[in-house]
Design a protein around this motif. Structure first.
Motif: not given
Length: 222
Positions: A163-169
């Motif tokens: 829900x709060x993830x900002x780091x891609x992959x």
């Protein structure tokens, strides 16, 4: 760096007895070309300088280069004089500090189990990075030195809350020998480690991180 996309190049340093450290450079993708060009200019100058003659594609691996291992230069006389290494390493830090759109940083923790604590430090750093990205409505891709067999780092990425993830992959692995910017992260990590562990034999490096990377984050205990 508000509302942007960043690429973060990260490498580790340390030893099994004292300290685990991570160093990184973080580049706004809009400045990636300019940052890479600035670093390549530095490397080209090292090659074209008749007193240095270090090829552009020579891997800058600090733990070998700075103490005097290997033969980075085409000049045998240069390779035999360890005192030359420090001057080049300081030039590398200056080049990193001046790369457009780029920030450097490092974190560390004391360790008695380096293999475990290195991953745990990466976890704490990654969660902090994710929070910082959320605060600026930004995203990032993390590139790590390696051959892809370090599955622990991938697991750490998958622990991030969706829900709060900002780091891609997951972490993107690339051998440092194939990446100029991972070699930049390597020297940041190594100089940060030396500034913390303060080994008597590396006294000449104790103030490099803070004096040559004055705007860098850390090295911070985490």
């Amino acid at each position: 760096m508000q509302g942007n996309f960043r690429i973060v190049y990260v490498d580790d340093s340390g030893n099994a007895r004292d300290v685990a450290a991570l160093g990184w450079i973080e580049i706004d993708v809009r400045s990636w070309n300019a940052a890479m060009s600035a670093w390549k200019r530095f490397r080209t100058q090292l090659y074209e300088d008749e007193k240095t003659r270090i090829p552009v594609d020579y891997e800058f691996h600090s733990v070998n280069f700075i103490p005097g291992r290997g033969n980075p230069s085409l000049l045998e006389s240069w390779n035999r004089q360890k005192r030359h290494r420090g001057r080049v390493a300081l030039g590398a830090l200056d080049a990193i500090a001046q790369m457009p759109g780029t920030r450097a940083g490092a974190v560390y923790r004391e360790t008695r189990n380096y293999a475990h604590d290195r991953v745990d430090l990466y976890r704490a750093w990654l969660h902090r990075l994710n929070e910082e990205l959320g605060a600026t409505d930004s995203h990032a891709l993390v590139v790590v030195d390696g051959d892809g067999t370090e599955h622990a780092y991938r697991r750490v990425h998958r622990e991030l809350p969706e829900a709060t993830r900002r780091i891609v992959e997951d972490s993107l692995f690339q051998p440092a020998k194939d990446s100029h910017l991972l070699q930049c992260a390597d020297i940041v990590a190594y100089t940060a480690f030396q500034s913390v562990v303060r080994a008597p034999g590396k006294r000449f490096m104790w103030d490099w991180f803070r004096s040559r990377l004055p705007l860098a984050q850390g090295p911070t205990a985490l």
